[in-house]
Design an enzyme around this catalytic site. Sequence first.
Site, PDB file in Angstrom:
ATOM      1  N   THR A  27      -8.196  16.626 -45.266  1.00 12.51           N
ATOM      2  CA  THR A  27      -9.490  17.082 -45.767  1.00 12.51           C
ATOM      3  C   THR A  27     -10.412  17.536 -44.639  1.00 12.51           C
ATOM      4  O   THR A  27     -11.158  18.499 -44.779  1.00 12.51           O
ATOM      5  CB  THR A  27     -10.159  15.950 -46.576  1.00 12.51           C
ATOM      6  OG1 THR A  27      -9.383  15.728 -47.745  1.00 12.51           O
ATOM      7  CG2 THR A  27     -11.574  16.306 -46.985  1.00 12.51           C
ATOM      8  N   THR A 103      -6.764  11.575 -44.936  1.00 14.75           N
ATOM      9  CA  THR A 103      -7.029  10.143 -45.118  1.00 14.75           C
ATOM     10  C   THR A 103      -5.959   9.447 -45.963  1.00 14.75           C
ATOM     11  O   THR A 103      -5.799   8.238 -45.876  1.00 14.75           O
ATOM     12  CB  THR A 103      -8.397   9.916 -45.784  1.00 14.75           C
ATOM     13  OG1 THR A 103      -8.396  10.528 -47.071  1.00 14.75           O
ATOM     14  CG2 THR A 103      -9.516  10.469 -44.923  1.00 14.75           C
ATOM     15  N   ASP A 104      -5.231  10.215 -46.776  1.00 15.32           N
ATOM     16  CA  ASP A 104      -4.302   9.581 -47.718  1.00 15.32           C
ATOM     17  C   ASP A 104      -3.254   8.719 -47.020  1.00 15.32           C
ATOM     18  O   ASP A 104      -2.896   7.647 -47.509  1.00 15.32           O
ATOM     19  CB  ASP A 104      -3.588  10.641 -48.565  1.00 15.32           C
ATOM     20  CG  ASP A 104      -4.527  11.377 -49.502  1.00 15.32           C
ATOM     21  OD1 ASP A 104      -5.716  11.000 -49.586  1.00 15.32           O
ATOM     22  OD2 ASP A 104      -4.069  12.336 -50.155  1.00 15.32           O
TER      23      ASP A 104
HETATM   24  N1  ASP Z   1      -5.467  15.014 -49.455  1.00 13.76           N
HETATM   25  C1  ASP Z   1      -6.068  14.751 -48.194  1.00 13.76           C
HETATM   26  C2  ASP Z   1      -5.024  14.370 -47.175  1.00 13.76           C
HETATM   27  O1  ASP Z   1      -4.473  15.241 -46.572  1.00 13.76           O
HETATM   28  C3  ASP Z   1      -7.094  13.708 -48.345  1.00 13.76           C
HETATM   29  C4  ASP Z   1      -7.942  13.495 -47.148  1.00 13.76           C
HETATM   30  O2  ASP Z   1      -7.683  13.955 -46.046  1.00 13.76           O
HETATM   31  O3  ASP Z   1      -8.979  12.822 -47.321  1.00 13.76           O
HETATM   32  O4  ASP Z   1      -4.758  13.201 -46.972  1.00 13.76           O
END
Ligand code: ASP
Length: 342
Positions: A27, A103-104
Amino acid sequence: MSGSDELIVRIAEVPGPVVVVLSMGGTVSSVREPGREGSVPRVDASALLGDVGSLSGLSVVSETFRMLPSSSVTGADVTALAARIRSLGATGRVTGVVVTHGTDTLEETAFTLELLAAATDVPVVVTGAMRDGSDAAPDGPGNLRDAVLAAASSQVRGCGVLVVFDSVIHSARWVSKETTFRAAGFSSAPLGPIGWIVEDRVRVFSRPLLGFRLGPGEGPTAPIAVLATVPGDDMIVADAALRAGYRGVVLAGAGGGHVARAAVPVLSAVAAEIPVVVSTRVPRGPALSKTYGYPGSEVSLRHAGCLMSGVLDAAKSSVLLSALVARGADRAAVAEAFAAFA
Ligand code: ASP
């Protein structure tokens, strides 16, 4: 000349302490594009730095290492990332390294880097964002600024791999994502963060006890099936995983690491072939090892040949098990590694 060599040349050319930012996607690197539904990773590492403001006295250089949503980051990617960090440390010119990441699965990457001892020569700080660059209030620039300040700070030396997010500093040993939508995306429950960054000042108040590490080498590249359980489930899915070629199983058990009585014979048979590690789906507290003795309890699972994960949740257990299996660890070595987290 390869991209990686170019980075090292750039590091040699800039004055003073150098912080290197390696971007992985997620993200923090994502924006919305006209005519497309949902944001996608597009923003390279140097563009990310455009929004963090001035960092006087610090040189920051960057490299776009990957451009992935983090669910698609593989164990091979993180193994390569650890090697890249090591090569940066070997220049003797780098004060700290920041990794920007989705973050995932940020916690898996941070814990892998910790297991691979990536922060031996230089502090390593992982960060990301919950709100993308097209959001009305993106959190990426502030998180990245804090992460760079932390990576450059003498305070974090010897603390292992860290995660900086929403103004606080977490140890990679404990951190996990705890919300799908709030800017305070991470928690180190049940303990808490080790420090914070306030008014650009980095403070560390407790230093993590850093025990077991695998050291440099192969990361989590062996396929591990991470399985949930529901009441009454006989876990025949674990047998299916074995037949499908998974080389280990991590189970997010109920409560202290429990399954239905019907699952014990299946897990026993699977554990005779490949390692079966039992963690817990409960977010706070360890898997137990000797409290309950009924069929399906931790005692029965241990007697059936399963290992308990101790303080490692299912995600971190899968990272450790995968890397151990990838390195050819035998049953005793796997047991010894998980015992270090008991
Ligand atoms: N979908 C994103 C990721 O690549 C979510 C994020 O980065 O917060 O993990």
